[in-house]
Write a protein that holds these residues in place. Structure first.
Motif, PDB file in Angstrom:
ATOM      1  N   ALA A 227       3.916  31.616 -26.367  1.00  0.00           N
ATOM      2  CA  ALA A 227       2.922  32.637 -26.711  1.00  0.00           C
ATOM      3  C   ALA A 227       3.287  33.966 -26.058  1.00  0.00           C
ATOM      4  CB  ALA A 227       1.534  32.181 -26.279  1.00  0.00           C
ATOM      5  N   LEU A 228       3.733  33.915 -24.806  1.00  0.00           N
ATOM      6  CA  LEU A 228       4.117  35.137 -24.094  1.00  0.00           C
ATOM      7  C   LEU A 228       5.271  35.831 -24.800  1.00  0.00           C
ATOM      8  CD1 LEU A 228       4.020  37.012 -21.580  1.00  0.00           C
ATOM      9  CD2 LEU A 228       5.732  35.471 -20.576  1.00  0.00           C
ATOM     10  N   LEU A 229       6.315  35.085 -25.127  1.00  0.00           N
ATOM     11  CA  LEU A 229       7.486  35.700 -25.761  1.00  0.00           C
ATOM     12  C   LEU A 229       7.167  36.230 -27.147  1.00  0.00           C
ATOM     13  CD1 LEU A 229      10.238  33.229 -24.531  1.00  0.00           C
ATOM     14  CD2 LEU A 229       9.721  35.505 -23.675  1.00  0.00           C
TER      15      LEU A 229
ATOM     16  N   GLY B 185      -4.588  36.429 -28.304  1.00  0.00           N
ATOM     17  CA  GLY B 185      -5.259  35.309 -27.661  1.00  0.00           C
ATOM     18  C   GLY B 185      -4.893  35.148 -26.193  1.00  0.00           C
ATOM     19  N   LEU B 186      -4.384  36.206 -25.574  1.00  0.00           N
ATOM     20  CA  LEU B 186      -4.001  36.162 -24.166  1.00  0.00           C
ATOM     21  C   LEU B 186      -5.050  36.886 -23.327  1.00  0.00           C
ATOM     22  CD1 LEU B 186      -0.231  37.096 -24.537  1.00  0.00           C
ATOM     23  CD2 LEU B 186      -1.244  34.821 -24.520  1.00  0.00           C
TER      24      LEU B 186
ATOM     25  N   ALA C  92      -2.407  35.385 -15.551  1.00  0.00           N
ATOM     26  CA  ALA C  92      -2.459  34.274 -14.596  1.00  0.00           C
ATOM     27  C   ALA C  92      -1.815  33.011 -15.151  1.00  0.00           C
ATOM     28  CB  ALA C  92      -3.898  33.989 -14.195  1.00  0.00           C
ATOM     29  N   SER C  93      -2.038  32.717 -16.427  1.00  0.00           N
ATOM     30  CA  SER C  93      -1.509  31.484 -17.006  1.00  0.00           C
ATOM     31  C   SER C  93      -1.329  31.666 -18.510  1.00  0.00           C
ATOM     32  CB  SER C  93      -2.474  30.331 -16.734  1.00  0.00           C
ATOM     33  OG  SER C  93      -1.979  29.137 -17.299  1.00  0.00           O
ATOM     34  N   VAL C  94      -0.106  31.461 -18.971  1.00  0.00           N
ATOM     35  CA  VAL C  94       0.188  31.613 -20.390  1.00  0.00           C
ATOM     36  C   VAL C  94       1.346  30.686 -20.751  1.00  0.00           C
ATOM     37  CG1 VAL C  94       1.745  33.568 -20.018  1.00  0.00           C
ATOM     38  CG2 VAL C  94       0.685  33.273 -22.235  1.00  0.00           C
TER      39      VAL C  94
END
Length: 161
Positions: A121-123, A96-97, A115-117
Motif C-alpha cells: 500500500a505504501l509503495l 486509505g492511509l 505508524a503502520s502501513v
C-alpha cells in the motif's frame, strides 16, 4: 578379524561363495545407484529448473525496465496554490492511509510519518505521488508492531528531478 572372515569364507562351498559374490556385487550396484546416481540426477534437474526460472524472471525484469525507460520523463506537478502538506494528507486519506504526522517545512517540503502501513500500500501510494510530481527526498522504513507492516518516516518534496 580378517582371519575370521577368511575362515567363514573358506567354510562355504564354491556355489555359496559364488552366490554371495553375486549378492555383494548387486548390493554394491544398488547402493551406488541409490546413494550417488539418483541424488546427483535430482540435483542436476533442480539446478536446471532454478536456472530456467531465473532466466524467465530476468527476461521479465528486463522487459519491464525497457518499458519504464520508454515512458516520458515529464511528470505532472502538484498545483503550487495547494499547500503540499494538505495535498499529501488528502492523498493519503484517499489511499486509505493514516498519517501520524505531516509537518510542512516550507512551501515545497513536508516531513511525514506513518505508524503502520503494509509495504504494498505504501509503495502504491508513493508511486501515485510521484506521478503527481511529488518526489521522495529521504525515506526510512522499519518493521512495525503489526506483523507484515512497516513504520515510515519520509521527507517529500514538490517538483522535478
Amino acid at each position: 578379524m580378517m582371519g575370521r572372515l577368511q575362515a567363514l569364507w573358506g567354510e562355504r562351498s564354491p556355489r555359496e561363495q559364488w552366490m554371495l559374490g553375486v549378492m555383494f556385487a548387486l548390493l554394491a550396484v544398488v547402493i551406488l545407484w541409490l546413494g550417488v546416481v539418483r541424488p546427483l540426477d535430482a540435483a542436476q534437474r533442480s539446478a536446471r529448473d532454478r536456472l530456467r526460472e531465473a532466466t524467465d524472471r530476468n527476461a521479465a525484469i528486463r522487459a519491464k525496465v525497457k518499458l519504464l525507460k520508454s515512458l516520458p520523463r515529464t511528470a505532472a506537478t502538484v498545483d503550487a496554490g495547494v499547500p503540499l502538506d494538505q495535498f499529501i494528507g488528502q492523498s493519503a486519506g484517499e489511499a486509505g492511509l493514516t498519517l501520524e504526522r505531516a509537518q510542512a517545512q516550507g512551501a515545497d517540503r513536508v516531513d511525514m510519518a506513518i505508524a503502520s502501513v503494509r509495504p504494498v500500500a505504501l509503495l502504491s501510494w508513493l508511486s501515485v505521488l510521484e506521478a503527481e510530481g511529488v518526489r521522495i527526498e529521504t525515506i526510512s522504513a522499519r518493521p512495525a508492531a503489526t506483523a507484515g507492516s512497516v513504520a515510515v518516516q519520509a521527507v517529500l518534496v514538490r517538483g522535478g528531478q
